[in-house]
Design a protein around this motif. Structure first.
Motif, PDB file in Angstrom:
ATOM      1  N   ARG A  43       0.843  -1.207   0.000  1.00 53.22           N
ATOM      2  CA  ARG A  43       0.000   0.000   0.000  1.00 53.22           C
ATOM      3  C   ARG A  43       0.874   1.251   0.000  1.00 53.22           C
ATOM      4  O   ARG A  43       1.908   1.285   0.663  1.00 53.22           O
ATOM      5  CB  ARG A  43      -0.892   0.001   1.246  1.00 53.22           C
ATOM      6  CG  ARG A  43      -1.765   1.241   1.395  1.00 53.22           C
ATOM      7  CD  ARG A  43      -2.066   1.545   2.852  1.00 53.22           C
ATOM      8  NE  ARG A  43      -0.868   1.780   3.621  1.00 53.22           N
ATOM      9  CZ  ARG A  43      -0.198   2.945   3.635  1.00 53.22           C
ATOM     10  NH1 ARG A  43      -0.624   3.977   2.933  1.00 53.22           N
ATOM     11  NH2 ARG A  43       0.894   3.080   4.360  1.00 53.22           N
ATOM     12  N   ARG A  44       0.443   2.251  -0.703  1.00 50.79           N
ATOM     13  CA  ARG A  44       1.135   3.555  -0.665  1.00 50.79           C
ATOM     14  C   ARG A  44       0.079   4.642  -0.590  1.00 50.79           C
ATOM     15  O   ARG A  44      -1.042   4.463  -1.055  1.00 50.79           O
ATOM     16  CB  ARG A  44       1.943   3.819  -1.948  1.00 50.79           C
ATOM     17  CG  ARG A  44       3.212   3.001  -2.161  1.00 50.79           C
ATOM     18  CD  ARG A  44       4.436   3.618  -1.487  1.00 50.79           C
ATOM     19  NE  ARG A  44       4.330   3.632  -0.041  1.00 50.79           N
ATOM     20  CZ  ARG A  44       4.528   2.563   0.759  1.00 50.79           C
ATOM     21  NH1 ARG A  44       4.855   1.419   0.263  1.00 50.79           N
ATOM     22  NH2 ARG A  44       4.407   2.679   2.065  1.00 50.79           N
ATOM     23  N   SER A  45       0.456   5.780  -0.040  1.00 52.10           N
ATOM     24  CA  SER A  45      -0.388   6.961  -0.172  1.00 52.10           C
ATOM     25  C   SER A  45      -0.220   7.459  -1.599  1.00 52.10           C
ATOM     26  O   SER A  45       0.899   7.698  -2.045  1.00 52.10           O
ATOM     27  CB  SER A  45       0.064   8.048   0.802  1.00 52.10           C
ATOM     28  OG  SER A  45      -0.279   7.669   2.109  1.00 52.10           O
ATOM     29  N   ARG A  47      -1.263  10.117  -4.755  1.00 47.88           N
ATOM     30  CA  ARG A  47      -1.723  11.499  -4.957  1.00 47.88           C
ATOM     31  C   ARG A  47      -1.912  11.843  -6.429  1.00 47.88           C
ATOM     32  O   ARG A  47      -1.938  13.011  -6.799  1.00 47.88           O
ATOM     33  CB  ARG A  47      -0.734  12.469  -4.297  1.00 47.88           C
ATOM     34  CG  ARG A  47      -0.594  12.265  -2.782  1.00 47.88           C
ATOM     35  CD  ARG A  47       0.481  13.125  -2.162  1.00 47.88           C
ATOM     36  NE  ARG A  47       0.627  12.888  -0.721  1.00 47.88           N
ATOM     37  CZ  ARG A  47       1.372  11.925  -0.186  1.00 47.88           C
ATOM     38  NH1 ARG A  47       2.061  11.113  -0.961  1.00 47.88           N
ATOM     39  NH2 ARG A  47       1.440  11.784   1.133  1.00 47.88           N
ATOM     40  N   PHE A  98      -6.326  16.287  -5.272  1.00 48.29           N
ATOM     41  CA  PHE A  98      -5.598  15.383  -6.184  1.00 48.29           C
ATOM     42  C   PHE A  98      -6.501  14.791  -7.274  1.00 48.29           C
ATOM     43  O   PHE A  98      -6.213  13.752  -7.837  1.00 48.29           O
ATOM     44  CB  PHE A  98      -4.887  14.260  -5.412  1.00 48.29           C
ATOM     45  CG  PHE A  98      -3.990  14.765  -4.312  1.00 48.29           C
ATOM     46  CD1 PHE A  98      -2.890  15.573  -4.606  1.00 48.29           C
ATOM     47  CD2 PHE A  98      -4.238  14.455  -2.980  1.00 48.29           C
ATOM     48  CE1 PHE A  98      -2.067  16.053  -3.601  1.00 48.29           C
ATOM     49  CE2 PHE A  98      -3.416  14.940  -1.970  1.00 48.29           C
ATOM     50  CZ  PHE A  98      -2.337  15.741  -2.286  1.00 48.29           C
ATOM     51  N   VAL A 154      -5.385   8.336  -0.325  1.00 46.36           N
ATOM     52  CA  VAL A 154      -4.478   8.995   0.616  1.00 46.36           C
ATOM     53  C   VAL A 154      -5.324   9.626   1.717  1.00 46.36           C
ATOM     54  O   VAL A 154      -6.411  10.144   1.457  1.00 46.36           O
ATOM     55  CB  VAL A 154      -3.563  10.034  -0.084  1.00 46.36           C
ATOM     56  CG1 VAL A 154      -4.346  11.126  -0.787  1.00 46.36           C
ATOM     57  CG2 VAL A 154      -2.576  10.659   0.903  1.00 46.36           C
ATOM     58  N   MET A 155      -4.829   9.515   2.933  1.00 46.67           N
ATOM     59  CA  MET A 155      -5.489  10.172   4.064  1.00 46.67           C
ATOM     60  C   MET A 155      -4.951  11.600   4.144  1.00 46.67           C
ATOM     61  O   MET A 155      -3.751  11.809   3.994  1.00 46.67           O
ATOM     62  CB  MET A 155      -5.167   9.436   5.355  1.00 46.67           C
ATOM     63  CG  MET A 155      -5.700   8.028   5.399  1.00 46.67           C
ATOM     64  SD  MET A 155      -5.074   7.166   6.863  1.00 46.67           S
ATOM     65  CE  MET A 155      -5.983   5.636   6.751  1.00 46.67           C
ATOM     66  N   LEU A 156      -5.827  12.547   4.418  1.00 50.53           N
ATOM     67  CA  LEU A 156      -5.400  13.941   4.446  1.00 50.53           C
ATOM     68  C   LEU A 156      -5.813  14.608   5.749  1.00 50.53           C
ATOM     69  O   LEU A 156      -6.976  14.529   6.149  1.00 50.53           O
ATOM     70  CB  LEU A 156      -6.043  14.712   3.284  1.00 50.53           C
ATOM     71  CG  LEU A 156      -5.750  14.175   1.886  1.00 50.53           C
ATOM     72  CD1 LEU A 156      -6.583  14.911   0.841  1.00 50.53           C
ATOM     73  CD2 LEU A 156      -4.269  14.310   1.560  1.00 50.53           C
ATOM     74  N   SER A 157      -4.840  15.274   6.375  1.00 55.68           N
ATOM     75  CA  SER A 157      -5.225  16.034   7.566  1.00 55.68           C
ATOM     76  C   SER A 157      -5.308  17.516   7.264  1.00 55.68           C
ATOM     77  O   SER A 157      -5.867  18.273   8.025  1.00 55.68           O
ATOM     78  CB  SER A 157      -4.247  15.787   8.713  1.00 55.68           C
ATOM     79  OG  SER A 157      -2.941  16.083   8.317  1.00 55.68           O
ATOM     80  N   GLU A 158      -4.744  17.931   6.154  1.00 55.23           N
ATOM     81  CA  GLU A 158      -4.804  19.367   5.914  1.00 55.23           C
ATOM     82  C   GLU A 158      -5.088  19.778   4.480  1.00 55.23           C
ATOM     83  O   GLU A 158      -5.727  20.777   4.244  1.00 55.23           O
ATOM     84  CB  GLU A 158      -3.502  20.043   6.387  1.00 55.23           C
ATOM     85  CG  GLU A 158      -2.222  19.473   5.822  1.00 55.23           C
ATOM     86  CD  GLU A 158      -1.566  20.338   4.778  1.00 55.23           C
ATOM     87  OE1 GLU A 158      -0.493  19.968   4.303  1.00 55.23           O
ATOM     88  OE2 GLU A 158      -2.135  21.377   4.419  1.00 55.23           O
ATOM     89  N   THR A 159      -4.694  18.980   3.503  1.00 50.52           N
ATOM     90  CA  THR A 159      -4.843  19.455   2.130  1.00 50.52           C
ATOM     91  C   THR A 159      -6.307  19.728   1.802  1.00 50.52           C
ATOM     92  O   THR A 159      -7.146  18.868   2.004  1.00 50.52           O
ATOM     93  CB  THR A 159      -4.290  18.420   1.133  1.00 50.52           C
ATOM     94  OG1 THR A 159      -2.983  18.087   1.557  1.00 50.52           O
ATOM     95  CG2 THR A 159      -4.237  18.968  -0.270  1.00 50.52           C
ATOM     96  N   MET A 184      -9.938  13.176   9.517  1.00 47.28           N
ATOM     97  CA  MET A 184      -9.176  13.171   8.272  1.00 47.28           C
ATOM     98  C   MET A 184     -10.140  13.009   7.109  1.00 47.28           C
ATOM     99  O   MET A 184     -11.288  12.600   7.297  1.00 47.28           O
ATOM    100  CB  MET A 184      -8.186  12.002   8.250  1.00 47.28           C
ATOM    101  CG  MET A 184      -8.869  10.659   8.114  1.00 47.28           C
ATOM    102  SD  MET A 184      -7.735   9.287   8.037  1.00 47.28           S
ATOM    103  CE  MET A 184      -7.385   9.024   9.776  1.00 47.28           C
ATOM    104  N   PRO A 199       8.261   5.180   1.260  1.00 50.73           N
ATOM    105  CA  PRO A 199       8.998   6.233   1.976  1.00 50.73           C
ATOM    106  C   PRO A 199       9.799   5.600   3.120  1.00 50.73           C
ATOM    107  O   PRO A 199       9.491   4.485   3.534  1.00 50.73           O
ATOM    108  CB  PRO A 199       7.891   7.145   2.512  1.00 50.73           C
ATOM    109  CG  PRO A 199       6.655   6.340   2.493  1.00 50.73           C
ATOM    110  CD  PRO A 199       6.817   5.254   1.478  1.00 50.73           C
ATOM    111  N   LYS A 201      10.925   4.015   6.128  1.00 49.15           N
ATOM    112  CA  LYS A 201      10.265   3.509   7.340  1.00 49.15           C
ATOM    113  C   LYS A 201      11.348   3.064   8.314  1.00 49.15           C
ATOM    114  O   LYS A 201      12.328   2.427   7.911  1.00 49.15           O
ATOM    115  CB  LYS A 201       9.373   2.305   6.999  1.00 49.15           C
ATOM    116  CG  LYS A 201       8.312   2.562   5.924  1.00 49.15           C
ATOM    117  CD  LYS A 201       7.103   3.339   6.432  1.00 49.15           C
ATOM    118  CE  LYS A 201       6.026   3.492   5.357  1.00 49.15           C
ATOM    119  NZ  LYS A 201       4.884   4.324   5.767  1.00 49.15           N
TER     120      LYS A 201
END
Ligand code: FMN
Length: 272
Positions: A43-45, A47, A98, A154-159, A184, A199, A201
């Motif tokens: 799994r990857r985030s 965008r 995105f 993708v999980m987003l907290s701010e975008t 989120m 990324p 880890k």
């Protein structure tokens, strides 16, 4: 602190990028054929999405995975605000971040339970930590279910002003009662390119400790990880830097903290 990030020579940079590209999930060879592990490990985030729509049955199956997530005493302290491109546009007057096709705003929700149970004190732990923990598990279930169905997210907290860091804005937009807090936004779609490299880890032996005593992380491993984080960010966003991004995040967190304090904790203090 963001200002402590390492200064890098070109050699450091190239070495760190090479180490990122060489990073792989560590799956024991005896388990390499396991389909669920493959999904979780790969799994990857994501965008970048194509214009391909997500069919209703696929989206429903993703939401169902959220509904079936574990929660404290099975209290299911969550709500999901669901959107397609049209309803997102109608609500926020912009496209889904995105250019994704569907979105779910995941909220911690103790409001529903309060209608039938007189169990919860209105305390920060309940309002925030318990509800957030449970809702985050539901979010992860949806994320994994999506991957299993070939849908990326993708999980987003701010975008796009749609996550934890924009609670007050969302509270107004979505007409949320007290004790419902956006955590989120997960945006979903079909990936338009190959998945990005994993990324950096931290290694398993640095995040686990055995023997019942906390083990400090090896400082060289931490430095190396920070080097890779800095280089990885630069390689992905040449016009920016991890430092700049952390500073943006820091100021957003500062504002969000004030907002949440007002929304959650001050209210609680006033109620007592
Ligand atoms: C709660 C949460 C909030 C996140 N917020 C953002 C965000 O606002 N913008 C973004 O681009 N990625 C966001 N991410 C994705 C992370 O950047 C990503 O998970 C991390 O870099 C690790 O990459 P991976 O998911 O591919 O393993 C968020 C992830 C989580 C779990």
């Amino acid at each position: 602190m963001a200002t402590q990030l390492p200064k890098m020579t070109l050699f450091d940079f190239l070495r760190a990028v090479w180490r990122i590209l060489a990073g792989r999930p560590q799956t024991p060879s005896s388990l390499e054929g396991n389909e669920l592990l493959k999904i979780i490990h790969n799994r990857r985030s994501v965008r970048h999405f194509t214009k391909r729509e997500i069919q209703d049955d696929v989206f429903s199956a993703i939401l169902e995975a959220g509904r079936l997530a574990p929660s404290t005493v099975n209290l299911q302290t969550w709500s999901f605000a669901i959107f397609d491109s049209e309803t997102w546009q109608g609500t926020f007057n912009k496209i889904i971040p995105f250019r994704a096709q569907r979105a779910v705003i995941v909220m911690g929700d103790t409001h529903r339970n309060r209608a039938v149970l007189n169990t919860f004190p209105q305390s920060p732990l309940v309002e925030y930590t318990v509800a957030v923990t449970n809702a985050s598990l539901a979010a992860m279930n949806m994320n994994i279910a999506a991957e299993a169905l070939g849908v990326s997210s993708v999980m987003l907290s701010e975008t796009g002003r749609t996550g934890l860091l924009d609670s007050d804005y969302l509270k107004q937009k979505l007409n949320l009662p007290d004790d419902v807090f956006p955590i989120m936004t997960i945006v979903f779609g079909y990936a338009s390119k190959a998945y990005p490299p994993m990324p950096p880890k931290l290694p398993l032996d640095q995040i686990c400790f055995a023997g019942g005593k906390y083990k400090e992380t090896d400082s060289q491993v931490l430095d190396d990880w920070m080097m890779q984080m800095t280089a990885g960010y630069k390689a992905s966003f040449p016009g920016s830097s991890l430092n700049a991004q952390l500073n943006v995040y820091k100021s957003k967190i500062f504002d969000a903290e004030k907002e949440l304090n007002r929304m959650v904790f001050n209210k609680q203090i006033c109620d007592q």
